[in-house]
Design a protein around this motif. Structure first.
Motif, PDB file in Angstrom:
ATOM      1  N   MET A   1       1.071  -1.349  -0.027  1.00  0.00           N
ATOM      2  CA  MET A   1      -0.088  -0.111   0.009  1.00  0.00           C
ATOM      3  C   MET A   1       0.895   1.410   0.249  1.00  0.00           C
ATOM      4  N   ASN A   2       0.702   2.011  -1.034  1.00  0.00           N
ATOM      5  CA  ASN A   2       1.468   3.320  -0.919  1.00  0.00           C
ATOM      6  C   ASN A   2       0.555   4.588  -0.379  1.00  0.00           C
ATOM      7  N   LYS A   3       1.303   5.805  -0.314  1.00  0.00           N
ATOM      8  CA  LYS A   3       0.356   6.844   0.369  1.00  0.00           C
ATOM      9  C   LYS A   3      -0.970   6.995  -0.132  1.00  0.00           C
ATOM     10  N   ASN A   4      -1.105   6.793  -1.641  1.00  0.00           N
ATOM     11  CA  ASN A   4      -2.560   7.077  -2.121  1.00  0.00           C
ATOM     12  C   ASN A   4      -3.422   6.261  -1.865  1.00  0.00           C
TER      13      ASN A   4
ATOM     14  N   TRP B   1      -8.091   4.726   1.545  1.00  0.00           N
ATOM     15  CA  TRP B   1      -8.959   3.718   2.442  1.00  0.00           C
ATOM     16  C   TRP B   1      -9.269   4.867   3.846  1.00  0.00           C
ATOM     17  N   ALA B   2      -8.519   5.714   3.823  1.00  0.00           N
ATOM     18  CA  ALA B   2      -8.883   6.660   5.246  1.00  0.00           C
ATOM     19  C   ALA B   2     -10.049   7.543   4.634  1.00  0.00           C
ATOM     20  N   THR B   3     -10.066   8.052   3.361  1.00  0.00           N
ATOM     21  CA  THR B   3     -11.206   8.514   2.741  1.00  0.00           C
ATOM     22  C   THR B   3     -12.318   7.820   2.958  1.00  0.00           C
ATOM     23  N   LEU B   4     -12.412   6.410   2.666  1.00  0.00           N
ATOM     24  CA  LEU B   4     -13.405   5.399   2.635  1.00  0.00           C
ATOM     25  C   LEU B   4     -14.127   5.353   3.940  1.00  0.00           C
ATOM     26  N   ILE B   5     -13.422   5.419   4.953  1.00  0.00           N
ATOM     27  CA  ILE B   5     -13.626   4.786   6.317  1.00  0.00           C
ATOM     28  C   ILE B   5     -14.122   6.287   6.790  1.00  0.00           C
TER      29      ILE B   5
ATOM     30  N   TRP C   1     -13.130  14.983   2.699  1.00  0.00           N
ATOM     31  CA  TRP C   1     -12.557  15.799   1.572  1.00  0.00           C
ATOM     32  C   TRP C   1     -11.252  16.117   1.545  1.00  0.00           C
ATOM     33  N   VAL C   2     -10.821  16.713   2.899  1.00  0.00           N
ATOM     34  CA  VAL C   2      -9.408  16.841   2.867  1.00  0.00           C
ATOM     35  C   VAL C   2      -8.522  15.845   2.410  1.00  0.00           C
ATOM     36  N   PHE C   3      -8.687  14.648   2.936  1.00  0.00           N
ATOM     37  CA  PHE C   3      -7.991  13.643   2.756  1.00  0.00           C
ATOM     38  C   PHE C   3      -7.997  13.070   1.251  1.00  0.00           C
ATOM     39  N   SER C   4      -9.368  13.345   0.504  1.00  0.00           N
ATOM     40  CA  SER C   4      -9.296  13.299  -0.814  1.00  0.00           C
ATOM     41  C   SER C   4      -8.589  14.191  -1.672  1.00  0.00           C
ATOM     42  N   ALA C   5      -8.537  15.325  -1.316  1.00  0.00           N
ATOM     43  CA  ALA C   5      -8.055  16.474  -1.808  1.00  0.00           C
ATOM     44  C   ALA C   5      -6.495  16.102  -1.646  1.00  0.00           C
TER      45      ALA C   5
END
Length: 89
Positions: free
Chosen positions: A32-35, A40-44, A80-84
Motif C-alpha cells: 500500500m502506497n500513500k495514495n 482507504w482513510a477517505t472511505l472509512i 474531503w481533505v484526505f481526498s484532496a
C-alpha cells in the motif's frame, strides 16, 4: 493435557511462521502506497460520517442528535481533505 498439546502446537506454528514467513509479510504490508492509504482513510471517514449523521437524525432526535450530526459533518470535511491530498503528497 489436550489443551497443553494444542497450546504447544500453536506456539510451534507461530514460531515457524515468525521465522520463515516474515519476508512475505513485509512485502504484503508494503504493497500500500500513500495514495492507497489516503483512499482507504477517505472511505472509512465517509462511512463514519454518514453513520454519525444517520444516528443523529434517526436515533437521537433531541439535543444530542445535533452533536452527532455536527461530528458527522466534521468527518465528511476531513474525508474531503484526505481526498484532496491524494496524489499531492
Amino acid at each position: 493435557m489436550l489443551i497443553l498439546n494444542e497450546i504447544n502446537l500453536h506456539l510451534k506454528q507461530t514460531l515457524f511462521l515468525t521465522i520463515f514467513a516474515t519476508p512475505n509479510l513485509r512485502t504484503s504490508v508494503m504493497g500500500m502506497n500513500k495514495n492507497t492509504v489516503l483512499g482507504w482513510a477517505t472511505l472509512i471517514m465517509i462511512l463514519m460520517g454518514l453513520l454519525l449523521i444517520g444516528l443523529g437524525v434517526f436515533k437521537y432526535s433531541e439535543i444530542s442528535g445535533w452533536g452527532f450530526v455536527a461530528v458527522g459533518v466534521g468527518f465528511l470535511a476531513n474525508a474531503w481533505v484526505f481526498s484532496a491530498l491524494k496524489g499531492r503528497i
